[in-house]
Design a protein around this motif. Structure first.
Motif, PDB file in Angstrom:
ATOM      1  N   GLY A   1       9.616  -5.039   8.307  1.00 15.39           N
ATOM      2  CA  GLY A   1      10.054  -5.828   7.156  1.00 15.39           C
ATOM      3  C   GLY A   1       9.963  -4.946   5.935  1.00 15.39           C
ATOM      4  N   LYS A   2       9.307  -5.396   4.901  1.00 16.59           N
ATOM      5  CA  LYS A   2       9.109  -4.568   3.719  1.00 16.59           C
ATOM      6  C   LYS A   2       7.971  -3.598   3.999  1.00 16.59           C
ATOM      7  N   LEU A   3       8.251  -2.341   3.872  1.00 16.99           N
ATOM      8  CA  LEU A   3       7.236  -1.310   4.022  1.00 16.99           C
ATOM      9  C   LEU A   3       6.872  -0.823   2.627  1.00 16.99           C
ATOM     10  N   PHE A   4       5.602  -0.820   2.309  1.00 17.59           N
ATOM     11  CA  PHE A   4       5.151  -0.437   0.980  1.00 17.59           C
ATOM     12  C   PHE A   4       4.616   0.990   0.996  1.00 17.59           C
ATOM     13  N   TYR A   5       4.988   1.733  -0.029  1.00 17.03           N
ATOM     14  CA  TYR A   5       4.608   3.135  -0.143  1.00 17.03           C
ATOM     15  C   TYR A   5       3.842   3.349  -1.434  1.00 17.03           C
ATOM     16  N   PRO A   6       2.836   4.239  -1.422  1.00 12.77           N
ATOM     17  CA  PRO A   6       2.100   4.510  -2.662  1.00 12.77           C
ATOM     18  C   PRO A   6       2.999   5.204  -3.675  1.00 12.77           C
ATOM     19  N   VAL A   7       2.781   4.893  -4.942  1.00 12.62           N
ATOM     20  CA  VAL A   7       3.524   5.507  -6.042  1.00 12.62           C
ATOM     21  C   VAL A   7       2.808   6.795  -6.430  1.00 12.62           C
ATOM     22  N   LYS A   8       3.566   7.884  -6.548  1.00 17.56           N
ATOM     23  CA  LYS A   8       2.994   9.171  -6.948  1.00 17.56           C
ATOM     24  C   LYS A   8       3.552   9.582  -8.307  1.00 17.56           C
ATOM     25  N   THR A   9       2.735  10.306  -9.050  1.00 12.33           N
ATOM     26  CA  THR A   9       3.146  10.795 -10.363  1.00 12.33           C
ATOM     27  C   THR A   9       4.167  11.925 -10.221  1.00 12.33           C
TER      28      THR A   9
END
Length: 83
Positions: free
Chosen positions: A52-60
């Motif tokens: 379904g929705k796969l969440f990824y960490p936000v990187k700078t």
């Protein structure tokens, strides 16, 4: 939700702190959320993998953000606060 912080403003109570995440859906806009490290779920709804929705960490990324104080490629923390 307070992005890029592990603490809450004065007078606010911290609920949890972890990482800012988003989902990838081509190049469409997406919301940022502070994902709990130990999320709750309704019993019987946890499914092995239906992608379904796969969440990824936000990187700078330097250029979008000033470096310093940010460091390129660092995962962004966040805090969820209540008053």
């Amino acid at each position: 939700m307070v992005p890029a912080k592990s603490s809450c403003p004065t007078g606010w109570k911290i609920q949890y702190t972890v990482f800012l995440t988003t989902h990838y859906d081509g190049f469409q806009k997406s919301e940022y959320i502070c994902t709990d490290n130990d999320p709750e779920y309704i019993e019987g709804t946890r499914i092995n993998n239906f992608d379904g929705k796969l969440f990824y960490p936000v990187k700078t990324v330097c250029g979008s953000l000033p470096c310093p104080p940010y460091t390129n490629g660092t995962i962004v923390k966040c805090a969820v606060c209540t008053k």
